[in-house]
Design a protein around this motif. Structure first.
Motif, short mmCIF file in Angstrom:
data_model
loop_
_atom_site.label_atom_id
_atom_site.label_comp_id
_atom_site.label_asym_id
_atom_site.label_seq_id
_atom_site.Cartn_x
_atom_site.Cartn_y
_atom_site.Cartn_z
N ILE A 101 6.10 -3.59 -10.97
CA ILE A 101 5.99 -3.52 -9.68
C ILE A 101 5.57 -2.15 -9.15
O ILE A 101 4.70 -2.06 -8.34
N THR A 102 6.01 -1.08 -9.95
CA THR A 102 5.29 0.27 -9.42
C THR A 102 3.90 0.16 -9.72
O THR A 102 3.07 0.77 -8.73
N ALA A 103 3.51 -0.16 -10.62
CA ALA A 103 2.01 -0.19 -11.10
C ALA A 103 1.25 -1.18 -10.05
O ALA A 103 0.19 -0.85 -9.55
N VAL A 104 1.62 -2.39 -9.63
CA VAL A 104 0.95 -3.27 -9.06
C VAL A 104 1.08 -3.64 -7.63
O VAL A 104 0.48 -4.48 -6.89
N GLY A 105 2.44 -3.02 -7.31
CA GLY A 105 2.85 -3.42 -5.97
C GLY A 105 1.92 -2.81 -4.64
O GLY A 105 1.71 -3.52 -3.90
N GLY A 106 1.28 -1.60 -4.98
CA GLY A 106 0.75 -0.96 -3.95
C GLY A 106 -0.58 -1.97 -3.63
O GLY A 106 -0.93 -2.12 -2.48
N GLY A 107 -1.27 -2.47 -4.93
CA GLY A 107 -2.19 -3.46 -4.73
C GLY A 107 -2.01 -4.50 -3.91
O GLY A 107 -2.76 -5.22 -3.27
N MET A 108 -0.62 -4.95 -4.42
CA MET A 108 -0.39 -6.52 -3.74
C MET A 108 0.03 -6.22 -2.17
O MET A 108 -0.37 -7.18 -1.23
N VAL A 109 0.48 -5.03 -1.79
CA VAL A 109 0.64 -4.87 -0.25
C VAL A 109 -0.58 -4.70 0.50
O VAL A 109 -0.94 -5.22 1.52
N ARG A 110 -1.66 -3.94 -0.26
CA ARG A 110 -2.81 -3.92 0.35
C ARG A 110 -3.66 -5.35 0.45
O ARG A 110 -4.18 -5.52 1.63
#
Lengths: 240, 240, 240
Positions: A150-159
């Protein structure tokens, strides 16, 4: 393809010089972490420019892409406000990168290639750092690996949610989330084996493995298969 | 239509046998809770298969749909990391269900009918459990009912956001969120009346009521009306 | 255009009467805060009516738009459950407003004009209150300004995500997020100068400045420019 040898060289160098390895690894991890914030804020600025957004959108997307994953991680762990809010370096890098690439449009090919490498290493770093934090907070291995991912892909998902795009982790992708999961799994496994105090060495090793897997899968076009078409016919009646 | 009688039968059985009713109810609630995680992860896998997603998407959507509501609830209550991360059973069920239905495609009609029943009971269970946790954390009745409803429908909303679908709670639906709210309201009301220590009995009762309302409204096609067309004409000037 | 003079008048009045200024300012801030919840729940109900949603959607959108920003703020600050859940006034105002404007359709022009003014003042208030809370929690100035801005625009972003609209903060807008950031920045600056105990006076001042900027930019059509087209040509090779 220079970041992996470089990182390994740094590790080799500090060992050779008799420097405090855990402390030096911690520093390297922090630099990779912040480089990841910058790389993701840059990638978000490319999307913001395509849509002709204004400065506010560059800043919002830069913060979401660069810091979103860590903020979700720290919010779930509930050990105080997210590090993205308490350590001003994170916010400064995210906002600063967004402002720079709002003002400047970069077109050179080698630049984007370099960003891809930094992004891959950051993906591994974030997966490893997230899993490490989760383990230190006392989570079991499986939730710790989830939290690293989640840490790694969460930012991209929110974007992608803010841009109303299909999240990048859903198919059509090379082993993106998988690489982060691999880095997180390496941390969880290595923590059981490594001597105490060497957490940051473990993280660095896992980041290199995860980042390497991400780059290799991109170059070779490795993908996960779509859902299989094995059908379980129970009494043979089909629905619709 | 077998889960309601079964659940009631279990309650009747433990009373008849002189077993510790609160403890047994707690166990039943936990089983219903985990069944709900599995049912929602399965329903998410059906959507992932329609879009020809890969395994990562099945896992992401299974976790979001099965555990999202509880994670939002625990994040808002701020009493430590979400139970979905601290109790490995939750994550194992969500991920395991996603893997199974990535590998196997189920088409039998009775299977989907059974899932609908489990989903309805889970909706009531989640609404009741969420409200119970909120009451125990000292929240007022109205926020406790809200939190119960969020617990029940939050996972589905996150799933729909990730899939860029109109969230299932917005219209065109039978009494979905309403059933969860009913279960949460029963808990808040019953807590004022039930003897101390019987919280899990209250939750079980509320889950059955909420789940039953959900199933009945589905079979009969009950819906809430759209916004009324009563117009308040103030000085009679229309806007646009 | 009556709320700014009124608010200023109230401040003038309490000073003239020798009333406890900080306490009175705190009351005014609370009233503006709750007015903002009502204004945002109303604006969400207009969108829900356009889409012919049912009551549940009015309630979900009213809560998301009216309370979402504050809930994100409190979740990130991690000082206990969000005030939107612990102080029943917030939820009552959000749900009550949603119910009223589900039943009643308002068309008068002066009404919507009035709501716009309340919304602007609320934007400033939320930006200021959020930054104040962040400063009191010990955050650095930059994260405090970010958190104030998130408080002000977060609810609208969640509303737009649920409605699958491009978030209102992304371009095509007058200085919406910018006004909230201005209010937050005033708080952070003023806190360094104001005597202790005058935090609520600072917030009120910042809210008036932020709200005023929002209204003026709306009337004059002020916008931020799109991303500049300055191109950095590094070795002159274009990508794509």
């Amino acid at each position: 393809m220079s970041s992996l040898p470089e990182a390994l060289h740094t590790v080799g160098w500090v060992i050779a010089e008799g420097v405090d390895v855990p402390a030096a690894s911690g520093e390297v991890v922090r630099v990779l972490d912040l480089l990841g914030v910058a790389a993701n804020a840059f990638l978000a600025s490319v999307l913001a420019r395509e849509r002709r957004f204004d400065l506010v959108a560059f800043l919002v997307l830069g913060v979401a892409a660069g810091l979103g994953g860590g903020m979700i991680r720290d919010t779930l762990l509930q050990q105080g406000p997210p590090v993205a809010l308490t350590d001003p370096a994170y916010l400064s890098v995210a906002l600063g990168t967004a402002v720079v690439f709002y003002l400047i449009r970069v077109e050179a090919r080698w630049w984007r290639g370099g960003i891809r490498i930094i992004d891959a290493v950051a993906l591994g770093t974030w997966g490893a750092v997230g899993a490490q934090k989760a383990v230190l907070a006392g989570l079991h291995p499986l939730p710790a690996i989830l939290l690293g991912t989640i840490t790694a892909v969460g930012g991209g998902m929110v974007r992608d949610l803010l841009l109303q795009r299909t999240p990048i982790v859903f198919g059509g992708n090379t082993l993106y989330a998988t690489s982060a999961t691999a880095a997180a799994a390496v941390v969880v496994l290595a923590d059981a084996l490594a001597p105490e105090g060497y957490e940051s060495v473990t993280v660095l090793l896992a980041a290199v493995i995860g980042g390497g897997l991400c780059l290799i899968s991109y170059r070779r076009g490795w993908r996960l298969p779509e859902a299989r078409e094995w059908r379980l016919r129970l009494r043979g009646r089909r629905v619709e």
